[in-house]
Design an enzyme around this catalytic site. Structure first.
Site, PDB file in Angstrom:
ATOM      1  N   ASP A  76       0.825  -1.194  -0.040  1.00  0.00           N
ATOM      2  CA  ASP A  76      -0.079   0.114  -0.016  1.00  0.00           C
ATOM      3  C   ASP A  76       1.035   1.276   0.028  1.00  0.00           C
ATOM      4  OD1 ASP A  76      -1.920   2.127   0.527  1.00  0.00           O
ATOM      5  OD2 ASP A  76      -3.278   0.407   1.195  1.00  0.00           O
ATOM      6  N   LYS A 123       1.134   3.044   6.104  1.00  0.00           N
ATOM      7  CA  LYS A 123       0.029   1.996   6.441  1.00  0.00           C
ATOM      8  C   LYS A 123       0.877   0.789   6.756  1.00  0.00           C
ATOM      9  CE  LYS A 123      -4.337   3.925   5.021  1.00  0.00           C
ATOM     10  NZ  LYS A 123      -5.474   3.730   4.186  1.00  0.00           N
ATOM     11  N   LEU A 158       1.638  -1.246  -6.768  1.00  0.00           N
ATOM     12  CA  LEU A 158       2.264  -1.846  -7.360  1.00  0.00           C
ATOM     13  C   LEU A 158       1.787  -1.626  -8.874  1.00  0.00           C
ATOM     14  CD1 LEU A 158       2.157  -5.291  -5.241  1.00  0.00           C
ATOM     15  CD2 LEU A 158       4.058  -3.747  -5.697  1.00  0.00           C
ATOM     16  N   ASP A 162      -8.644   0.202  -3.836  1.00  0.00           N
ATOM     17  CA  ASP A 162      -9.572   1.155  -3.684  1.00  0.00           C
ATOM     18  C   ASP A 162      -9.789   1.713  -5.033  1.00  0.00           C
ATOM     19  OD1 ASP A 162      -7.582   2.643  -3.853  1.00  0.00           O
ATOM     20  OD2 ASP A 162      -8.156   3.941  -2.131  1.00  0.00           O
ATOM     21  N   CYS A 206     -13.386 -13.239 -16.026  1.00  0.00           N
ATOM     22  CA  CYS A 206     -12.283 -12.547 -15.233  1.00  0.00           C
ATOM     23  C   CYS A 206     -12.955 -11.224 -14.745  1.00  0.00           C
ATOM     24  CB  CYS A 206     -10.759 -12.370 -15.747  1.00  0.00           C
ATOM     25  SG  CYS A 206     -10.891 -11.098 -17.189  1.00  0.00           S
ATOM     26  N   CYS A 246     -14.590   5.468  -1.422  1.00  0.00           N
ATOM     27  CA  CYS A 246     -15.163   5.640  -0.011  1.00  0.00           C
ATOM     28  C   CYS A 246     -15.541   6.991   0.275  1.00  0.00           C
ATOM     29  CB  CYS A 246     -14.398   4.896   0.814  1.00  0.00           C
ATOM     30  SG  CYS A 246     -14.453   3.151   0.827  1.00  0.00           S
TER      31      CYS A 246
HETATM   32 ZN   LIG Z   1     -11.548 -11.842 -18.971  1.00  0.00          ZN
END
Ligand SMILES: [Zn+2]
Lengths: 250, 66
Positions: free
Chosen positions: A62, A86, A110, A130, A172, A186
Site C-alpha cells: 500500500d 500504513k 504496484l 480502492d 475474469c 469511499c
Molecule cells: Zn476476461
C-alpha cells in the site's frame, strides 16, 4: 515438518479443534505466502485474520499513509499513527498480534510489471484496493501468472466479492466490467465500517479455506451484498469472448 | 411478456434484446454488469441476447472501494 510446540498448540487451539484442521493443516498455513494489496478497510481486517491464523508469510502492499478519516473502519491503526505509512503501522501491529509470522512490506502502488515479477512467489493474491486501475492490473497479472485471486470491494451499502482463477476460462474481472473507469471512492460515496468489514471477513475466510484446501470456494462467481436491505446473492461469471485479458490471448 | 428488472416486475410489449431493453431504461453506461437468472451476460452478448418470459434481470455497478 516439525511438530507444533506447546505454545503453538495453545495459540491455534481453537482452530485446531475444527474437524478439517490438524497439525499438518496448521503447518500448511505456516508454509503459505499471501500478497495483500491495499491496507484500508478490507486489507486491515483481512491481514489481521490471516496473521492471527498463522499464515506464515504476508506481503503487504500500500502506498498510502494513515489519515484520521481511515480510523473508523481501518482497525489496524491508532490515532497516534496518523501520517505514517500504513504498511509500517500494519507490520508493527500484526507482529505484536502474532510474532511467529514473517511480514514484508511494499510502501508503493504496484504496477502491472511489478505484479508480474512478484506473483510467482505467492500462493494467493487478495485484492483489497480502492481503485479500478489497480483492480484490473491485479486481475491481468493473476491471469498471466496463474495465481488465484480473491477480490473484495465495498462502497456505500454495496459489497462485492469475486474469487477467480481467470486462466481457467471462467471469466475474469475485465470480462465482468469491460469498460470500467475509476469509480467513486469511499470518501465520495460514503461507507460504514461494518459493511466493509463484512466483505473483508468473507475474503479472509475464503483465503484460509483456499490455503487449507477445505470447503467450497466460489471461483468464477461474484457474491454481492446490500447492507441496507440485508440482501445477498451469487452470480456465475461467463468469459467474454472479446475479453482482451483472458480470451483474446488464447 | 413478464420479466423482473432489479427485483421489480416489468411488462415487455414486444420481444427485445438485452441491449435494447437496457437502452430503453437509460442504463447503457460504463462500469456495469448485467445478470439474467443469476448468470452474468458478457458485454459482447448484450446485442444478441433476447429476453425470455420470466427472465430475472439484475444490474450491478462496479465498485472499487476498499
Ligand atoms: Zn476476461
Amino acid at each position: 515438518m516439525s511438530e507444533l510446540i506447546p505454545a503453538q498448540q495453545l495459540r491455534y487451539s481453537a482452530q485446531l479443534l475444527l474437524p478439517e484442521m490438524d497439525e499438518r493443516q496448521q503447518q500448511r498455513l505456516f508454509a503459505s505466502k499471501v500478497l495483500i494489496i491495499g491496507l484500508g478497510g478490507l486489507g486491515s481486517v483481512v491481514a489481521s485474520y490471516l496473521a492471527g491464523a498463522g499464515v506464515g508469510q504476508l506481503l503487504l502492499a500500500d502506498d498510502d499513509r494513515v489519515s484520521l478519516s481511515n480510523l473508523p473502519r481501518q482497525l489496524l491503526y491508532s490515532s497516534a499513527e496518523v501520517g505514517l505509512h500504513k504498511v509500517d503501522c500494519a507490520k508493527a501491529r500484526l507482529t505484536a498480534q502474532n510474532p511467529e509470522i514473517a511480514i514484508s512490506t511494499l510502501p508503493k502502488r504496484l504496477t502491472l510489471a511489478e505484479l508480474q515479477v512478484l506473483l510467482p512467489e505467492v500462493d494467493l493474491v487478495l485484492d483489497c484496493t480502492d481503485n479500478a486501475s489497480s483492480r484490473l492490473a491485479i486481475n491481468q497479472a493473476c491471469y498471466t501468472q496463474q495465481v488465484p485471486l480473491i477480490s473484495g470491494a465495498a462502497t456505500g451499502w454495496q459489497g462485492q466479492l469475486l474469487a477467480l482463477k481467470p486462466w481457467l476460462g471462467q471469466g475474469c474481472y475485465q470480462c465482468l466490467y469491460p469498460d470500467w473507469q475509476d469509480s467513486p471512492s469511499c470518501l465520495q460515496s460514503g461507507i460504514l465500517g461494518p459493511l466493509v468489514g463484512m466483505v473483508a471477513c468473507q475474503q479472509a475466510l475464503l483465503a484460509l479455506q483456499y490455503l487449507l484446501n477445505i470447503g467450497v470456494i466460489p471461483f468464477g462467481h461474484l457474491r454481492y451484498f446490500d447492507g441496507l436491505q440485508g440482501t445477498s446473492g451469487q452470480l456465475q461469471l461467463q468469459q467474454d469472448p472479446d475479453c482482451p485479458v483472458c480470451a483474446l490471448n488464447e | 411478456m413478464q420479466i423482473q428488472f432489479n427485483q421489480q416486475p416489468y411488462t415487455l410489449s414486444s420481444p427485445t434484446t438485452l441491449a435494447v431493453f437496457l437502452a430503453s431504461q437509460q442504463q447503457l453506461r460504463a462500469g456495469i454488469a448485467v445478470a439474467i437468472n443469476q448468470q452474468v451476460i458478457p458485454r459482447s452478448h448484450w446485442d444478441s441476447q433476447s429476453l425470455q418470459e420470466g427472465d430475472n434481470i439484475m444490474l450491478f455497478t462496479a465498485i472499487a472501494g476498499g
